[in-house]
Write a protein that holds these residues in place. Structure first.
Motif, PDB file in Angstrom:
ATOM      1  N   SER A  35      -7.189   7.888  -7.016  1.00 16.23           N
ATOM      2  CA  SER A  35      -7.125   7.310  -5.674  1.00 16.23           C
ATOM      3  C   SER A  35      -5.898   7.802  -4.899  1.00 16.23           C
ATOM      4  CB  SER A  35      -7.153   5.781  -5.736  1.00 16.23           C
ATOM      5  OG  SER A  35      -5.970   5.257  -6.292  1.00 16.23           O
ATOM      6  N   ILE A  36      -4.918   8.362  -5.605  1.00 15.69           N
ATOM      7  CA  ILE A  36      -3.731   8.882  -4.901  1.00 15.69           C
ATOM      8  C   ILE A  36      -3.619  10.406  -4.992  1.00 15.69           C
ATOM      9  CG2 ILE A  36      -2.406   6.755  -5.120  1.00 15.69           C
ATOM     10  CD1 ILE A  36      -0.878   8.194  -7.445  1.00 15.69           C
ATOM     11  N   ALA A  57      11.666   4.095  -6.348  1.00 13.60           N
ATOM     12  CA  ALA A  57      11.450   3.067  -5.316  1.00 13.60           C
ATOM     13  C   ALA A  57      11.659   1.664  -5.894  1.00 13.60           C
ATOM     14  CB  ALA A  57      10.034   3.176  -4.743  1.00 13.60           C
ATOM     15  N   ARG A  58      11.234   1.451  -7.136  1.00 12.13           N
ATOM     16  CA  ARG A  58      11.382   0.143  -7.777  1.00 12.13           C
ATOM     17  C   ARG A  58      12.834  -0.198  -8.067  1.00 12.13           C
ATOM     18  NH1 ARG A  58       9.022  -3.965  -8.211  1.00 12.13           N
ATOM     19  NH2 ARG A  58       8.845  -4.267 -10.428  1.00 12.13           N
ATOM     20  N   LYS A  59      13.644   0.833  -8.292  1.00 11.05           N
ATOM     21  CA  LYS A  59      15.032   0.582  -8.688  1.00 11.05           C
ATOM     22  C   LYS A  59      15.948   1.601  -7.994  1.00 11.05           C
ATOM     23  CE  LYS A  59      17.727  -0.140 -12.870  1.00 11.05           C
ATOM     24  NZ  LYS A  59      17.766   0.020 -14.322  1.00 11.05           N
ATOM     25  N   PRO A  60      16.218   1.389  -6.687  1.00 10.62           N
ATOM     26  CA  PRO A  60      17.106   2.323  -5.971  1.00 10.62           C
ATOM     27  C   PRO A  60      18.466   2.424  -6.661  1.00 10.62           C
ATOM     28  CG  PRO A  60      16.028   0.822  -4.444  1.00 10.62           C
ATOM     29  CD  PRO A  60      15.724   0.316  -5.829  1.00 10.62           C
ATOM     30  N   THR A 108      14.685   8.948   0.101  1.00 11.99           N
ATOM     31  CA  THR A 108      15.053   9.146   1.501  1.00 11.99           C
ATOM     32  C   THR A 108      14.039   8.368   2.348  1.00 11.99           C
ATOM     33  OG1 THR A 108      13.610  11.052   1.748  1.00 11.99           O
ATOM     34  CG2 THR A 108      15.891  11.485   0.996  1.00 11.99           C
ATOM     35  N   PRO A 109      14.254   8.245   3.648  1.00 11.80           N
ATOM     36  CA  PRO A 109      13.226   7.598   4.480  1.00 11.80           C
ATOM     37  C   PRO A 109      11.845   8.259   4.330  1.00 11.80           C
ATOM     38  CG  PRO A 109      15.283   7.695   5.687  1.00 11.80           C
ATOM     39  CD  PRO A 109      15.495   8.492   4.416  1.00 11.80           C
ATOM     40  N   ALA A 110      11.803   9.587   4.241  1.00 13.65           N
ATOM     41  CA  ALA A 110      10.517  10.273   4.046  1.00 13.65           C
ATOM     42  C   ALA A 110       9.924   9.932   2.678  1.00 13.65           C
ATOM     43  CB  ALA A 110      10.695  11.788   4.181  1.00 13.65           C
ATOM     44  N   GLY A 111      10.778   9.801   1.669  1.00 12.85           N
ATOM     45  CA  GLY A 111      10.319   9.420   0.341  1.00 12.85           C
ATOM     46  C   GLY A 111       9.779   8.002   0.313  1.00 12.85           C
ATOM     47  N   VAL A 112      10.457   7.102   1.031  1.00 11.94           N
ATOM     48  CA  VAL A 112      10.002   5.713   1.127  1.00 11.94           C
ATOM     49  C   VAL A 112       8.616   5.671   1.763  1.00 11.94           C
ATOM     50  CG1 VAL A 112      10.407   3.490   2.282  1.00 11.94           C
ATOM     51  CG2 VAL A 112      12.305   4.687   1.165  1.00 11.94           C
ATOM     52  N   GLU A 113       8.440   6.435   2.829  1.00 10.07           N
ATOM     53  CA  GLU A 113       7.155   6.452   3.535  1.00 10.07           C
ATOM     54  C   GLU A 113       6.033   7.001   2.644  1.00 10.07           C
ATOM     55  OE1 GLU A 113       5.177   8.600   7.445  1.00 10.07           O
ATOM     56  OE2 GLU A 113       7.352   8.355   7.366  1.00 10.07           O
ATOM     57  N   TYR A 119       1.473   3.763  -2.866  1.00  7.47           N
ATOM     58  CA  TYR A 119       1.399   2.402  -3.414  1.00  7.47           C
ATOM     59  C   TYR A 119       0.256   1.624  -2.757  1.00  7.47           C
ATOM     60  CZ  TYR A 119       2.301  -2.477  -4.228  1.00  7.47           C
ATOM     61  OH  TYR A 119       2.139  -3.800  -4.545  1.00  7.47           O
ATOM     62  N   ASP A 120       0.101   1.764  -1.446  1.00 10.22           N
ATOM     63  CA  ASP A 120      -0.969   1.042  -0.746  1.00 10.22           C
ATOM     64  C   ASP A 120      -2.340   1.397  -1.322  1.00 10.22           C
ATOM     65  OD1 ASP A 120       0.781  -0.332   0.901  1.00 10.22           O
ATOM     66  OD2 ASP A 120       0.496   1.022   2.612  1.00 10.22           O
ATOM     67  N   ALA A 121      -2.554   2.679  -1.611  1.00 12.87           N
ATOM     68  CA  ALA A 121      -3.840   3.102  -2.181  1.00 12.87           C
ATOM     69  C   ALA A 121      -4.041   2.494  -3.570  1.00 12.87           C
ATOM     70  CB  ALA A 121      -3.911   4.627  -2.247  1.00 12.87           C
ATOM     71  N   LEU A 122      -2.990   2.482  -4.378  1.00 10.50           N
ATOM     72  CA  LEU A 122      -3.085   1.881  -5.711  1.00 10.50           C
ATOM     73  C   LEU A 122      -3.291   0.370  -5.621  1.00 10.50           C
ATOM     74  CD1 LEU A 122      -0.259   3.833  -7.552  1.00 10.50           C
ATOM     75  CD2 LEU A 122      -2.725   4.119  -7.838  1.00 10.50           C
ATOM     76  N   ARG A 123      -2.560  -0.255  -4.698  1.00 13.72           N
ATOM     77  CA  ARG A 123      -2.658  -1.707  -4.528  1.00 13.72           C
ATOM     78  C   ARG A 123      -4.075  -2.116  -4.143  1.00 13.72           C
ATOM     79  NH1 ARG A 123       0.586  -3.265   0.019  1.00 13.72           N
ATOM     80  NH2 ARG A 123      -1.333  -2.918   1.121  1.00 13.72           N
ATOM     81  N   GLU A 124      -4.695  -1.362  -3.265  1.00 12.16           N
ATOM     82  CA  GLU A 124      -6.066  -1.678  -2.858  1.00 12.16           C
ATOM     83  C   GLU A 124      -7.010  -1.670  -4.051  1.00 12.16           C
ATOM     84  OE1 GLU A 124      -7.779   0.517   0.405  1.00 12.16           O
ATOM     85  OE2 GLU A 124      -5.879   0.420   1.506  1.00 12.16           O
ATOM     86  N   ARG A 125      -6.921  -0.630  -4.869  1.00 14.73           N
ATOM     87  CA  ARG A 125      -7.805  -0.520  -6.048  1.00 14.73           C
ATOM     88  C   ARG A 125      -7.544  -1.647  -7.043  1.00 14.73           C
ATOM     89  NH1 ARG A 125     -10.772   4.461  -6.805  1.00 14.73           N
ATOM     90  NH2 ARG A 125     -11.850   3.478  -8.546  1.00 14.73           N
TER      91      ARG A 125
END
Length: 164
Positions: A35-36, A57-60, A108-113, A119-125
Motif C-alpha cells: 500500500s506504500i 519519526a517515532r523518536k526524533p 527534515t520538513p520534507a521527511g516529515v511530509e 503513515y496515512d496509507a498504512l493507517r487506512e489499511r
C-alpha cells in the motif's frame, strides 16, 4: 467484502493452524507494505528507507546506534540508506549533546511530509482491518505479535510506545 475469518480451532498448535498463521502474516504484511510501495517508488526509495523514516519519526533525535539496533541490519546497509535519505534532504543529523561523536537523526520538513503520507496509507489499511476484527481480536493480535519478539528486545519496543 471478504469472508469472515473462522475462529482458531481448539487444536490451534497443530501444523495446519501454525501454517495458516504464517501464511496470514506473510500475505498481510505483503499487502500492507504494497500500500506504500507506489509512494516510495515515486521518490525512488524502497522499504528499507521507509523503515528508517518511520522509526526516526517515532523518536526524533534518535542516535544512529539506536536505529541500527531497532532495524537489526548491518552498519553498511544502514549507512547506504541514511546517506541517501540525507542526500535527498529527508533526514538531518546533528552531534549529540553529551557525546559530540554521536550522530542524532531527525526528519527534515520534507521527511516529515513524506513519512506522514506513507503513515496515512498504512493507517487506512490497518484501521479498516482493526475495525472489521473488533477490539478483542486486535488485543489478541498484539499479544501474538509481542510473543514473536524476544524478551530482550521488548524494552526497545516499549520505549517507542512510551515515546522514549
Amino acid at each position: 467484502m471478504a469472508a469472515t475469518t473462522p475462529s482458531a480451532s481448539p487444536q490451534f498448535l497443530r501444523e495446519s493452524e501454525i501454517r495458516r498463521g504464517i501464511e496470514l502474516l506473510y500475505f498481510g504484511n505483503s499487502h500492507i507494505t504494497r500500500s506504500i510501495d507506489r509512494g516510495l517508488a515515486r521518490q525512488g526509495l524502497g522499504r528499507a528507507h521507509h523503515r528508517a523514516l518511520y522509526f526516526i519519526a517515532r523518536k526524533p533525535d534518535m542516535p544512529v546506534s539506536d536505529l541500527l539496533a531497532l532495524l537489526a541490519i548491518t552498519k553498511q546497509s544502514l549507512g547506504r540508506v541514511l546517506n541517501e535519505l540525507i542526500d535527498r534532504e529527508l533526514v538531518e543529523t546533528r552531534p549529540g549533546e553529551r557525546d559530540r561523536r554521536q550522530r542524532l537523526l531527525r526528519l527534515t520538513p520534507a521527511g516529515v511530509e513524506l513519512e506522514a503520507g506513507l503513515y496515512d496509507a498504512l493507517r487506512e489499511r490497518l484501521s479498516a482491518a482493526y475495525l472489521r476484527a473488533g477490539q478483542g481480536a486486535v488485543s489478541g493480535f498484539w499479544s501474538v505479535l509481542e510473543g514473536l519478539i524476544p524478551a530482550d528486545e521488548m524494552p526497545r519496543v516499549e520505549a517507542l510506545r512510551n515515546g522514549g
